[in-house]
Design an enzyme around this catalytic site. Structure first.
Site, PDB file in Angstrom:
ATOM      1  N   ASP A   9      -4.258 -40.673  29.189  1.00 42.38           N
ATOM      2  CA  ASP A   9      -5.034 -40.672  27.947  1.00 42.38           C
ATOM      3  C   ASP A   9      -4.602 -39.541  27.018  1.00 42.38           C
ATOM      4  O   ASP A   9      -3.903 -38.618  27.415  1.00 42.38           O
ATOM      5  CB  ASP A   9      -6.525 -40.533  28.258  1.00 42.38           C
ATOM      6  CG  ASP A   9      -7.161 -41.876  28.592  1.00 42.38           C
ATOM      7  OD1 ASP A   9      -6.505 -42.903  28.387  1.00 42.38           O
ATOM      8  OD2 ASP A   9      -8.319 -41.875  29.049  1.00 42.38           O
ATOM      9  N   LYS A  42      -6.527 -42.786  23.247  1.00 36.15           N
ATOM     10  CA  LYS A  42      -7.585 -43.266  22.385  1.00 36.15           C
ATOM     11  C   LYS A  42      -7.749 -42.255  21.285  1.00 36.15           C
ATOM     12  O   LYS A  42      -8.346 -41.218  21.497  1.00 36.15           O
ATOM     13  CB  LYS A  42      -8.902 -43.382  23.149  1.00 36.15           C
ATOM     14  CG  LYS A  42      -8.880 -44.417  24.232  1.00 36.15           C
ATOM     15  CD  LYS A  42     -10.197 -44.367  24.966  1.00 36.15           C
ATOM     16  CE  LYS A  42     -10.082 -45.058  26.303  1.00 36.15           C
ATOM     17  NZ  LYS A  42     -10.926 -44.457  27.311  1.00 36.15           N
ATOM     18  N   MET A 100     -18.271 -35.257  22.133  1.00 35.94           N
ATOM     19  CA  MET A 100     -18.010 -36.069  20.943  1.00 35.94           C
ATOM     20  C   MET A 100     -19.081 -35.831  19.879  1.00 35.94           C
ATOM     21  O   MET A 100     -19.499 -36.742  19.177  1.00 35.94           O
ATOM     22  CB  MET A 100     -17.951 -37.563  21.313  1.00 35.94           C
ATOM     23  CG  MET A 100     -16.808 -37.851  22.272  1.00 35.94           C
ATOM     24  SD  MET A 100     -16.843 -39.500  22.986  1.00 35.94           S
ATOM     25  CE  MET A 100     -17.901 -39.255  24.424  1.00 35.94           C
TER      26      MET A 100
HETATM   27  N1  SAH Z   1     -13.779 -37.242  30.669  1.00 38.54           N
HETATM   28  C1  SAH Z   1     -13.806 -36.108  29.761  1.00 38.54           C
HETATM   29  C2  SAH Z   1     -14.590 -36.412  28.483  1.00 38.54           C
HETATM   30  C3  SAH Z   1     -13.947 -37.495  27.627  1.00 38.54           C
HETATM   31  S1  SAH Z   1     -14.830 -37.799  26.141  1.00 38.54           S
HETATM   32  C4  SAH Z   1     -14.386 -34.898  30.508  1.00 38.54           C
HETATM   33  O1  SAH Z   1     -14.939 -35.043  31.591  1.00 38.54           O
HETATM   34  O2  SAH Z   1     -14.261 -33.791  29.990  1.00 38.54           O
HETATM   35  C5  SAH Z   1     -13.940 -36.775  24.988  1.00 38.54           C
HETATM   36  C6  SAH Z   1     -14.797 -35.591  24.582  1.00 38.54           C
HETATM   37  O3  SAH Z   1     -14.774 -34.616  25.617  1.00 38.54           O
HETATM   38  C7  SAH Z   1     -14.292 -34.862  23.360  1.00 38.54           C
HETATM   39  O4  SAH Z   1     -14.701 -35.471  22.158  1.00 38.54           O
HETATM   40  C8  SAH Z   1     -14.948 -33.511  23.535  1.00 38.54           C
HETATM   41  O5  SAH Z   1     -16.324 -33.560  23.198  1.00 38.54           O
HETATM   42  C9  SAH Z   1     -14.861 -33.331  25.040  1.00 38.54           C
HETATM   43  N2  SAH Z   1     -13.651 -32.582  25.411  1.00 38.54           N
HETATM   44  C10 SAH Z   1     -12.604 -33.019  26.127  1.00 38.54           C
HETATM   45  N3  SAH Z   1     -11.680 -32.042  26.297  1.00 38.54           N
HETATM   46  C11 SAH Z   1     -12.183 -30.948  25.664  1.00 38.54           C
HETATM   47  C12 SAH Z   1     -11.735 -29.599  25.485  1.00 38.54           C
HETATM   48  N4  SAH Z   1     -10.572 -29.161  25.981  1.00 38.54           N
HETATM   49  N5  SAH Z   1     -12.523 -28.749  24.793  1.00 38.54           N
HETATM   50  C13 SAH Z   1     -13.697 -29.142  24.285  1.00 38.54           C
HETATM   51  N6  SAH Z   1     -14.187 -30.401  24.422  1.00 38.54           N
HETATM   52  C14 SAH Z   1     -13.442 -31.281  25.102  1.00 38.54           C
END
Ligand code: SAH
Length: 262
Positions: A36, A58, A173
């Site tokens: 992803d 995505k 998000m």
């Molecule tokens: N599966 C992922 C989340 C996916 S949804 C997890 O467990 O972290 C995507 C959202 O995750 C982004 O919009 C943001 O809100 C958050 N996110 C993912 N990576 C991030 C990062 N390095 N720093 C801050 N927020 C992050």
């Protein structure tokens, strides 16, 4: 032909060394890696030679491969007898559709494993010096997606329960939706002075953190042009950052100098 197997793997939040040992093994052994957008690309350098790397990214609102195509791809590759690693940012089962993909694999009788990862809602605050629970400040923690569905009249969040029953809340998000988040929490009983933070690109060299209160954080996010990916964290624990903030670009470099995984 023997069927292959699919590993639904959490790549961790950004810092490539935050992947699990098992997750790394899945990368090294895969014939196919379907990854992803938020997966740190450095992790792909550990793929074996000749492994097929497929971007399933995505972009918000746009999908390189739509979910059904991804499901079909995983099934097809496994049916060809291949080892498939489905690599997702953070944890595969936290807003990562890991559950949906597992359902599809189960339905098609494909062997699979789920390898958890460190989720951004815990890791980004930790790198910003904010523990999501603390004996003196927070004994409950919720993970919430704030994906703008309310614009379509689809806000299923129980704001009252969140505002009144949960000490620390991590919104995923949420940046495009800050106004609604702060407004609903205040309206349902959180004090406007409740500490809030936003951590952008958490655990990476680009990490940025801003702090404020429920009533001010939206304005600050605008001033600093904070964008996704970011975690919006609400709760008294945010104050601890003043005492235990430990991470900056310098320490990121230091951490990676003494690297087991280069
Ligand atoms: N599966 C992922 C989340 C996916 S949804 C997890 O467990 O972290 C995507 C959202 O995750 C982004 O919009 C943001 O809100 C958050 N996110 C993912 N990576 C991030 C990062 N390095 N720093 C801050 N927020 C992050």
């Amino acid at each position: 032909m023997t069927k292959g197997k699919v590993f639904l793997v959490g790549a961790g939040p950004g810092d490539p060394k935050l992947i699990t040992v098992k997750g790394m093994e899945c990368i090294q052994q895969a014939d196919v890696i379907a990854y992803d957008r938020l997966v740190n690309k450095e992790l792909l350098t550990y793929a074996k030679q000749g492994a097929e790397l497929i971007f399933c990214g995505k972009l918000p609102g746009r999908h390189a491969l739509i979910q059904e195509q991804i499901n079909r791809l995983l099934v097809e590759k496994a049916e060809q007898g291949l080892i498939v690693t489905r690599l997702k940012g953070g944890d595969p089962c936290v807003f990562g559709r890991g559950g949906e993909e597992a359902e599809e694999l189960a339905k098609k009788n494909i062997a699979f494993e789920i390898i958890p990862g460190i989720t951004a809602g815990i890791a980004a605050p930790a790198y910003a010096g904010i523990p999501v629970t603390h004996r003196d400040h927070a004994s409950s923690f919720a993970i919430v997606t704030a994906h703008g569905r309310e614009q379509k009249g689809e806000d299923h969040i129980n704001w009252q329960a969140l505002a009144q029953g949960i000490d620390t809340i991590a919104f995923y998000m949420g940046v495009g939706n800050l106004n609604h988040i702060c407004d609903q929490l205040i309206r349902h009983g959180k004090k406007p002075s409740t500490p809030a933070a936003i951590i952008e690109w958490g655990t990476t060299a680009q990490q940025r953190t801003i702090t404020g209160e429920l009533s001010t954080i939206e304005q600050k996010a605008k001033e600093h042009q904070i964008t996704n990916p970011a975690i919006v964290l609400v709760g008294d624990v945010v104050q601890l950052r003043e005492k235990i903030n430990w991470f900056d670009n310098h320490s990121y470099e230091m951490l990676n100098e003494h690297s087991l995984i280069k």
